[in-house]
Scaffold this active site. Structure first.
Site, PDB file in Angstrom:
ATOM      1  N   ASP A 102       0.849  -1.293   0.102  1.00 27.36           N
ATOM      2  CA  ASP A 102      -0.059   0.113   0.005  1.00 27.36           C
ATOM      3  C   ASP A 102       0.989   1.121  -0.137  1.00 27.36           C
ATOM      4  O   ASP A 102       1.678   1.496   0.927  1.00 27.36           O
ATOM      5  CB  ASP A 102      -0.709  -0.105   1.090  1.00 27.36           C
ATOM      6  CG  ASP A 102      -2.253   0.694   1.155  1.00 27.36           C
ATOM      7  OD1 ASP A 102      -3.224   0.062   1.287  1.00 27.36           O
ATOM      8  OD2 ASP A 102      -2.135   1.656   0.584  1.00 27.36           O
ATOM      9  N   ASP A 114      -2.722   4.953  -2.338  1.00 28.93           N
ATOM     10  CA  ASP A 114      -3.726   5.624  -1.650  1.00 28.93           C
ATOM     11  C   ASP A 114      -3.889   7.049  -1.952  1.00 28.93           C
ATOM     12  O   ASP A 114      -3.129   7.824  -2.186  1.00 28.93           O
ATOM     13  CB  ASP A 114      -2.925   5.609  -0.144  1.00 28.93           C
ATOM     14  CG  ASP A 114      -4.095   5.980   0.798  1.00 28.93           C
ATOM     15  OD1 ASP A 114      -5.296   5.318   1.027  1.00 28.93           O
ATOM     16  OD2 ASP A 114      -3.997   7.079   1.611  1.00 28.93           O
ATOM     17  N   GLU A 144      -6.132   4.102  -5.897  1.00 28.36           N
ATOM     18  CA  GLU A 144      -7.502   4.416  -5.061  1.00 28.36           C
ATOM     19  C   GLU A 144      -7.846   5.849  -5.353  1.00 28.36           C
ATOM     20  O   GLU A 144      -7.069   6.798  -4.999  1.00 28.36           O
ATOM     21  CB  GLU A 144      -7.261   4.191  -3.516  1.00 28.36           C
ATOM     22  CG  GLU A 144      -8.428   4.209  -3.133  1.00 28.36           C
ATOM     23  CD  GLU A 144      -8.478   4.878  -1.503  1.00 28.36           C
ATOM     24  OE1 GLU A 144      -7.495   5.772  -1.295  1.00 28.36           O
ATOM     25  OE2 GLU A 144      -9.624   4.973  -0.856  1.00 28.36           O
ATOM     26  N   ASP A 204     -12.266   0.239   4.473  1.00 32.39           N
ATOM     27  CA  ASP A 204     -12.963   1.521   4.796  1.00 32.39           C
ATOM     28  C   ASP A 204     -14.455   1.393   4.507  1.00 32.39           C
ATOM     29  O   ASP A 204     -15.157   2.463   4.523  1.00 32.39           O
ATOM     30  CB  ASP A 204     -12.552   2.461   3.529  1.00 32.39           C
ATOM     31  CG  ASP A 204     -11.212   2.698   3.536  1.00 32.39           C
ATOM     32  OD1 ASP A 204     -10.456   3.270   2.713  1.00 32.39           O
ATOM     33  OD2 ASP A 204     -10.778   2.912   4.828  1.00 32.39           O
TER      34      ASP A 204
HETATM   35  O1  TEU Z   1      -9.025   6.346   1.698  1.00 34.88           O
HETATM   36  C1  TEU Z   1      -9.349   7.590   0.995  1.00 34.88           C
HETATM   37  C2  TEU Z   1     -10.674   7.819   1.359  1.00 34.88           C
HETATM   38  O2  TEU Z   1     -11.249   8.509   0.663  1.00 34.88           O
HETATM   39  C3  TEU Z   1     -11.222   7.198   2.474  1.00 34.88           C
HETATM   40  O3  TEU Z   1     -10.890   7.768   3.696  1.00 34.88           O
HETATM   41  C4  TEU Z   1     -12.835   7.475   2.323  1.00 34.88           C
HETATM   42  O4  TEU Z   1     -12.970   8.884   2.557  1.00 34.88           O
HETATM   43  C5  TEU Z   1     -13.514   7.234   3.935  1.00 34.88           C
HETATM   44  O5  TEU Z   1     -12.800   5.885   4.294  1.00 34.88           O
HETATM   45  C6  TEU Z   1     -14.997   6.876   3.595  1.00 34.88           C
HETATM   46  O6  TEU Z   1     -15.449   6.385   5.033  1.00 34.88           O
HETATM   47  C7  TEU Z   1      -7.812   5.970   1.888  1.00 34.88           C
HETATM   48  C8  TEU Z   1      -7.490   4.894   2.884  1.00 34.88           C
HETATM   49  O7  TEU Z   1      -8.103   3.718   2.263  1.00 34.88           O
HETATM   50  C9  TEU Z   1      -8.167   5.189   4.196  1.00 34.88           C
HETATM   51  O8  TEU Z   1      -8.126   3.894   5.257  1.00 34.88           O
HETATM   52  C10 TEU Z   1      -7.330   6.239   4.844  1.00 34.88           C
HETATM   53  O9  TEU Z   1      -8.109   6.765   6.041  1.00 34.88           O
HETATM   54  C11 TEU Z   1      -7.248   7.425   3.724  1.00 34.88           C
HETATM   55  O10 TEU Z   1      -6.870   7.258   2.432  1.00 34.88           O
HETATM   56  C12 TEU Z   1      -6.211   8.448   4.241  1.00 34.88           C
HETATM   57  O11 TEU Z   1      -5.133   7.761   3.903  1.00 34.88           O
END
Ligand code: TEU
Ligand code: CA
Length: 592
Positions: free
Chosen positions: A135, A236, A292, A365
């Site tokens: 990641d 990410d 992502e 998430d």
């Molecule tokens: O997620 C990006 C993201 O858009 C999410 O935070 C989303 O907005 C949220 O989870 C909706 O509930 C990535 C990672 O997958 C997440 O775990 C991290 O918190 C985030 O980036 C920051 O790194």
């Protein structure tokens, strides 16, 4: 047919013994053989399993999952049949956001183990023919990263413009942007009397990708991991990395903080950055990349994934994940209909042109997919299998999230103290203490959409804490672990787990499910999701009952001369065109 590929999946096992990257002995390089959707690629034929290390398996009973715990479960992963593991962040981190706040990209988080453990994990996976993608969290670093420590030390630091520092405006933050985790996207630093930008938590400081030194340091780190044998990256929020440099206010008459996404989602230079990253790093390795990309549209995704543009192999799009999200945002759950769901799937299956889809319905998430899109009550088993059938027969690389293969469900912890996720805790505090919303309403929203639904520990058996740990788990195990666990599932030939194994093998043996054309059938039907996969003269029809009703259904397409291939119920009406579908029934037919 020319271009038709006979035989099996090319991703049939990788034996890499040494540390150095050796030639894949068994895996043909992207064979270059032509097929209908362009050149065959191992990452198109991959079946990915996402591991959230904190919750997968604890080996030293400190209540936190770790690398040695994963190593102890490698045979389980191999028997499942997956061939790529996506490992959520394991780098050194203060865990403000459970590892998505990296303080040292080239070392392993204390709680998870050591670099030697990581090398043992890598070798254990490769020995079993499983590739490893890491990641890559480079939109931001932890505020405890050396770069930020230097940057905040002085306005003259050579690292100052690794991040976004701005003076306040009229005694307030530099602009009105909100953080994804509540409050302002700016934090004031007493030492140098300026604010720094954080789209996520205040301990996740946005990197300034306009600075070429930032990009070069990121590329150097990526090569360091790739030279250690990593087979690719999940990136990410990679589409947040290019900000409009003026960082302007969100235009609104409303007071308070507002989402500044228009100034950084798919920002002005994001494609330039990714093409540079591809030129300088990605193109030099036989790897897989998935960005992502929250808020990405199909048009954006075509730019990110068109093979000729040499950016990324695929992206995670969130239109299905956002289907039940109301105008107030994720915590407002609105009803969705199957035709809406099907239209989104069809749009992406048909619309990516020269790009490639990722397919997922769960992650660390998201709420558990069986609770969100299926039925986690009396039809948990049937609906989990039905959703697995969708996940594993669409065109694109499927991603299985840990625990979905045994039908793990959402959890409903009674009190906020049982929750751990920064997003949940910040939302609760703001909703209950600042907006005075009723606690039960806020808890209901958390039960439906909280990320901790997917972060309760993997349920291995019916012993205390589900066999995840003999210590006190960092987050409670879902109380249903006594009946929903791997040990139970292994014993039951009709379990969700065994169904996943059969579907994974079917997909690996049937390139039509990888490369075949997708055509929706009966798109407006409110209960049934049916579609065709055609690959040369191979044609399959998938029929899914997304309802809890018994439905008599005649496919527009004659299937009387077909072979029933797989399904989640015993089928005895073979050969007829009138299907008597039971609740959440899934069927796969091969048209002869
Ligand atoms: O997620 C990006 C993201 O858009 C999410 O935070 C989303 O907005 C949220 O989870 C909706 O509930 C990535 C990672 O997958 C997440 O775990 C991290 O918190 C985030 O980036 C920051 O790194
Ligand atoms: Ca541990």
């Amino acid at each position: 047919m020319d271009g038709m590929i006979q035989g099996k999946n090319i991703l049939n096992g990788k034996n890499v013994t040494g540390q150095e990257k050796t030639e894949d002995k068994n895996i043909q390089k992207s064979s270059g053989e032509k097929c209908f959707s362009g050149e065959r690629k191992w990452w198109k034929e991959a079946i990915v399993y996402q591991i959230y290390p904190r919750s997968f398996k604890d080996s030293n009973d400190d209540g936190i999952g770790d690398l040695k715990g994963i190593i102890s479960r490698l045979d389980y992963l191999q028997e499942l049949g997956i061939n790529v593991v996506w490992l959520s962040p394991v780098y050194k981190s203060p865990n403000d956001d459970n590892g998505y706040d990296v303080s040292d990209y080239c070392d392993i988080m204390d709680e998870f183990g050591t670099l030697e453990d990581w090398e043992q994990l890598r070798d254990g996976l490769h020995k079993r023919g499983i590739r490893l993608i890491m990641d890559l969290v480079v939109n931001h670093t932890s505020d405890e990263h050396q770069w930020f420590i230097e940057s905040r030390s002085s306005v003259d630091s050579p690292y100052r413009d690794y991040y976004f520092w701005r003076d306040g405006k009229n005694g307030r933050e530099p602009n009105n942007w909100c953080s994804a985790f509540g409050g302002s996207a700016w934090e004031y630093d007493e030492n140098t009397k300026q604010y720094y930008l954080h789209i996520f938590s205040k301990k996740q400081v946005d990197l300034r990708w306009d600075n070429p030194k930032v990009r070069q340091d990121v590329y150097k780190m990526m090569k360091w991991w790739l030279d250690k044998g990593v087979d690719g990256f999940r990136m990410d929020v990679i589409n947040y990395t290019s900000k409009v440099d003026e960082l302007p206010d969100v235009k609104t008459d409303e007071p308070g903080y507002h989402w500044g996404g228009e100034y950084f989602v798919n920002g002005p230079r994001v494609h330039e950055y990714l093409q540079e990253m591809n030129r300088e790093v990605l193109s030099k390795y036989d790897i897989m990349t998935v960005g992502e990309t929250p808020n990405v549209t199909l048009e954006d995704a075509k730019l990110f994934t068109d093979e000729d543009r040499k950016e990324l192999n695929m992206v995670f799009q969130f239109e299905i994940m956002d289907l039940d999200v109301g105008p107030e945002g994720k915590w407002q759950t609105v009803p969705w209909t199957l035709p809406e769901f099907k239209r989104i799937i069809t749009k992406w299956q048909k619309g990516l042109g020269n790009g490639w889809n990722s397919i997922f319905f769960g992650s660390h998430d998201a709420p558990r997919m069986v609770s969100r899109f299926g039925n986690d009550g009396i039809y948990r088993v049937e609906s989990a299998k039905m959703l697995a059938t969708l996940l594993l027969t669409l065109k694109g690389t499927p991603y299985i999230y840990q625990g979905d293969e045994i039908g793990m469900t959402n959890v409903r912890f009674p009190v906020i103290d049982d929750y751990r996720d920064i997003e949940i805790l910040n939302m609760y505090r703001e909703a209950v203490y600042e907006r005075n919303l009723p606690v039960d309403q806020v808890m209901q929203a958390i039960h439906l959409k909280g990320r901790d639904n997917a972060r309760t520990p993997m349920q291995w058996d019916d012993s205390k804490h589900g066999g995840f740990t003999k210590g006190e788990p960092w987050i409670k195990v879902n109380p249903n672990y006594k009946t929903i666990n791997v040990k139970e599932a292994m014993k039951d030939p009709e379990s969700i787990l065994h169904y996943y194994k059969r579907l994974i093998k079917l997909r690996k043996d049937t390139l039509a499910f990888v490369y075949g054309d997708y055509d929706i059938i009966d798109e407006d039907n409110g209960d049934i999701f049916a579609y065709k996969r055609t690959y040369g003269n191979e044609k399959y029809i998938v029929v899914l009952n997304f309802s809890d009703k018994n439905i008599k259904y005649t496919l527009p397409e004659k299937i009387s001369c077909s072979e029933f291939v797989e399904g989640n119920y015993k089928v005895d009406d073979k050969g007829t065109d009138l299907l008597e579908l039971r609740p959440y029934e899934a069927r796969i037919y091969k048209i002869l």
